[in-house]
Design an enzyme around this catalytic site. Sequence first.
Site, PDB file in Angstrom:
ATOM      1  N   TYR A   1       0.808  -1.222   0.000  1.00 34.83           N
ATOM      2  CA  TYR A   1       0.000   0.000   0.000  1.00 34.83           C
ATOM      3  C   TYR A   1       0.847   1.281   0.000  1.00 34.83           C
ATOM      4  CZ  TYR A   1      -3.690  -3.354   0.661  1.00 34.83           C
ATOM      5  OH  TYR A   1      -4.530  -4.423   0.477  1.00 34.83           O
TER       6      TYR A   1
ATOM      7  N   HIS B   1     -13.175 -22.277  -5.497  1.00 35.78           N
ATOM      8  CA  HIS B   1     -13.201 -20.853  -5.196  1.00 35.78           C
ATOM      9  C   HIS B   1     -12.920 -20.035  -6.459  1.00 35.78           C
ATOM     10  CE1 HIS B   1     -13.232 -17.616  -2.274  1.00 35.78           C
ATOM     11  NE2 HIS B   1     -12.501 -17.015  -3.179  1.00 35.78           N
ATOM     12  N   ALA B   2     -13.834 -19.111  -6.794  1.00 32.84           N
ATOM     13  CA  ALA B   2     -13.729 -18.375  -8.061  1.00 32.84           C
ATOM     14  C   ALA B   2     -12.447 -17.550  -8.120  1.00 32.84           C
ATOM     15  CB  ALA B   2     -14.936 -17.466  -8.230  1.00 32.84           C
TER      16      ALA B   2
ATOM     17  N   HIS C   1     -17.445  -9.389 -10.679  1.00 32.89           N
ATOM     18  CA  HIS C   1     -16.220  -9.178  -9.900  1.00 32.89           C
ATOM     19  C   HIS C   1     -15.012  -9.791 -10.616  1.00 32.89           C
ATOM     20  CE1 HIS C   1     -13.677  -8.928  -6.263  1.00 32.89           C
ATOM     21  NE2 HIS C   1     -13.174 -10.065  -6.722  1.00 32.89           N
ATOM     22  N   GLU C   2     -15.129 -11.064 -10.998  1.00 27.80           N
ATOM     23  CA  GLU C   2     -13.994 -11.745 -11.634  1.00 27.80           C
ATOM     24  C   GLU C   2     -13.702 -11.134 -13.009  1.00 27.80           C
ATOM     25  OE1 GLU C   2     -12.209 -13.613  -9.874  1.00 27.80           O
ATOM     26  OE2 GLU C   2     -13.579 -14.034  -8.227  1.00 27.80           O
TER      27      GLU C   2
ATOM     28  N   HIS D   1     -11.469  -8.215 -12.831  1.00 27.34           N
ATOM     29  CA  HIS D   1     -10.037  -8.549 -12.799  1.00 27.34           C
ATOM     30  C   HIS D   1      -9.518  -8.722 -14.230  1.00 27.34           C
ATOM     31  CE1 HIS D   1      -9.492  -9.113  -8.516  1.00 27.34           C
ATOM     32  NE2 HIS D   1     -10.405 -10.046  -8.428  1.00 27.34           N
TER      33      HIS D   1
ATOM     34  N   GLU E   1      -9.522  -5.616  -6.769  1.00 25.49           N
ATOM     35  CA  GLU E   1     -10.767  -6.223  -6.308  1.00 25.49           C
ATOM     36  C   GLU E   1     -11.976  -5.321  -6.544  1.00 25.49           C
ATOM     37  OE1 GLU E   1     -10.766  -9.232  -5.609  1.00 25.49           O
ATOM     38  OE2 GLU E   1      -8.587  -9.490  -5.414  1.00 25.49           O
TER      39      GLU E   1
ATOM     40  N   HIS F   1      -9.210 -17.878   1.903  1.00 28.91           N
ATOM     41  CA  HIS F   1      -8.090 -16.970   1.649  1.00 28.91           C
ATOM     42  C   HIS F   1      -6.954 -17.131   2.659  1.00 28.91           C
ATOM     43  CE1 HIS F   1     -11.471 -15.373  -0.528  1.00 28.91           C
ATOM     44  NE2 HIS F   1     -10.650 -14.674  -1.274  1.00 28.91           N
TER      45      HIS F   1
ATOM     46  N   ARG G   1      -7.244  -6.174   1.106  1.00 30.15           N
ATOM     47  CA  ARG G   1      -7.636  -5.709  -0.227  1.00 30.15           C
ATOM     48  C   ARG G   1      -9.152  -5.634  -0.387  1.00 30.15           C
ATOM     49  NH1 ARG G   1      -4.989 -10.558  -3.502  1.00 30.15           N
ATOM     50  NH2 ARG G   1      -3.347  -9.924  -2.066  1.00 30.15           N
ATOM     51  N   TYR G   2      -9.878  -6.546   0.269  1.00 27.69           N
ATOM     52  CA  TYR G   2     -11.336  -6.543   0.112  1.00 27.69           C
ATOM     53  C   TYR G   2     -11.968  -5.417   0.918  1.00 27.69           C
ATOM     54  CZ  TYR G   2     -10.406 -11.025  -2.042  1.00 27.69           C
ATOM     55  OH  TYR G   2      -9.919 -12.000  -2.863  1.00 27.69           O
TER      56      TYR G   2
HETATM   57 ZN   LIG Z   1     -11.212 -10.875  -6.673  1.00 23.67          ZN
END
Ligand SMILES: [Zn+2]
Length: 621
Positions: free
Chosen positions: A209, A336-337, A366-367, A370, A394, A497, A506-507
């Site tokens: 960060y 897990h996606a 969401h994916e 990315h 994300e 995770h 990050r989320y």
């Molecule tokens: Zn993600």
Amino acid sequence: MLKLLILKFVLSLVVLTNCLSNDEQAAEKLVEKICDELKTKMYETNVASWNHATNLTNDNEKKKEDAELKMAKYNKKAALELLKFDYKNFKNETLKRLMSKMTMIGDNILDEKDFRELSSAISQMQSNFAKFKIGCFKNKNELLEFEPDIIEILLKSRDPDELEYYWTNFYNLAGTPSVKNFYKYVELRNKAAVKNKFKDGSEMWLSNYEDENFEKNIEEILEQIKPFYMQLHAFVRHKLHEHYGPEHVDLKKPIPMHLLGNMWGQLWEIDDLIVPYQNASKIEFTEELVKQGYTAKKMFETAEEFFKSINLSPMPELFWKNSVIEKPKDREIVCHASAWDFTINDDVRIKMCTKVTMGDFVIIHHEMGHIEYHLQYKNLPLPFRNGANEGFHEAVGDTIALSVSSPKHLNRIGLLKSKGDEGQESNINQLMSNALRKLALLPFAYVMDKFRYEVFRGTIEPENANCHFWRLREKHGGIAPASVRGNHDFDITAKYHVSADVEYMRYFVANIIQFQFHKAACIKAGEYESDSKNPTKSLNNCDIYQSKEAGNALKEMLSLGASKHWSDVLETLTGERKLDASAFLEYFQPLQDWLIKTNEELGVNIGWELSDKIDCPNLYE
Ligand SMILES: [Zn+2]
Ligand SMILES: *[C@@H]1O[C@H](CO)[C@@H](O)[C@H](O)[C@H]1NC(C)=O
Ligand SMILES: *[C@@H]1O[C@H](CO)[C@@H](O)[C@H](O)[C@H]1NC(C)=O
Ligand SMILES: *[C@@H]1O[C@H](CO)[C@@H](O)[C@H](O)[C@H]1NC(C)=O
Ligand SMILES: *[C@@H]1O[C@H](CO)[C@@H](O)[C@H](O)[C@H]1NC(C)=O
């Protein structure tokens, strides 16, 4: 005199051998050469990882670990070559930034034995997570998989005993067996961090960060949203109490996690119990998706169409060819996606065991966000082909999903069960649905990493770790385990995770920053007026669909990748330089007002006492 001369000569030799090169051109050439080589090597590593994740065999696990080791060796060698340059004093800022990224090699700095042990600890945690099965509640001989079977039961069942049964078995199987590997992982990650001149693993994570005050900034935001969180928490507990009765939900205690529609209580997917105006339009559109015959493929195509409509890139041919969007029947995979960038030939992929639900429809966006980021920065040098920080990556797809889940857009694509009213009641319903996901996640996400920071720092001792974990979850979220947990259990690894070594802050960042992105994009699209009395121009009913202006502004930001500090990148889109919850709170303002009023009218108790499901003293006064 002669003596002195000789001494001088010797001295200058010593200086020369210690001296770093300041030849910027030579450095530039070397960087270019390494980046070229990296591309092919990364491709090979990615293929091995992909083959493992989409076909969990011991053979593939071994191949993946071998590939990772090869990659690590190469990275280490490259970093050592680059460190011969005095790059911190170079004039060319781009080159400096490239070299500083390429010399931050993380775990790769470990020697071969340690590196292998670390990879293996992580693989084993991941495999444990992917492979366990639980006997069906009604027939223990029928074995169920976590994804998709048990996830779906958590979403749909409203039988508290059945939910508790799955919750407890899941944590016993997904969490506790990984405790040894987790501590092996912590030890070796810390070792790598120290070799990289960080204090410990937490500092290495936080370095992404590029801001010394980052942790403090996150804690400020947590305080900023807390009054809103307390209101939502109290209302949800009240509704759960109404539904399940006092034997399952105590009005003064933390909420039992298994009643929240989600194994970790990170998203509260219980719209049917919570959304207040059951007669007005509702956002939960799983039923509509099923009724309208959506398939995994059609959900992906619908998402792609949105990205294209704002002038972002379509999914390339290889995406459709190589992605795995449904759970295969002939092998075990990591369900897990996730989204993958193979770094050459526009080879990008998603791996997901898609179910036809609203939740998965949002996850697809969401994916795909990315993937879109990968495509927008693909022309940058490899070390910059990354998010401005992990949170940015994300947030992209989620930003799009904010438009998609607006009543305006759902009406457009025929997914809103519209009752013809677009008034205050359906507005509250929609905001409630979103808050059950976006707001609920914040304390959860914070605790995932706060706990791991403290473990890396050594301030949470292993003998007492599980108590710390649950007391932190209780303190910040007002959430309790379904059954009694103590220090003989180990529950944090029951989150994917954690088992897969994914940093989680990050989320948290993404959930805040996506509202900053959304607001800026809505302004560009002409869909937002501040202090507007016009409900079609509010932040929570803004849809940037088909707005090239909004899309181009996003594109400009995404195409910068990690080439600049994230504050600079944020500024290009929003004019702001800091993470800030104002846009988040503005979006939800009508709901917060409604909650305060409603909780007061109903006499709902706010806040919580200590849970008796946590078998240890209070650690956080
Ligand atoms: Zn993600
Ligand atoms: C899975 O991997 C094994 C090697 O471990 C291989 O023999 C098999 O063909 C693979 N299955 C698929 C469907 O790719
Ligand atoms: C600075 O370095 C980058 C990366 O090596 C290079 O592309 C760019 O041309 C350099 N700029 C100048 C002014 O030399
Ligand atoms: C329970 O599940 C097993 C395995 O699927 C099956 O063979 C058996 O018939 C089931 N029993 C009942 C009573 O449904
Ligand atoms: C919802 O509609 C049903 C049927 O029209 C009616 O009986 C019920 O009272 C309404 N509920 C609320 C909360 O308005």
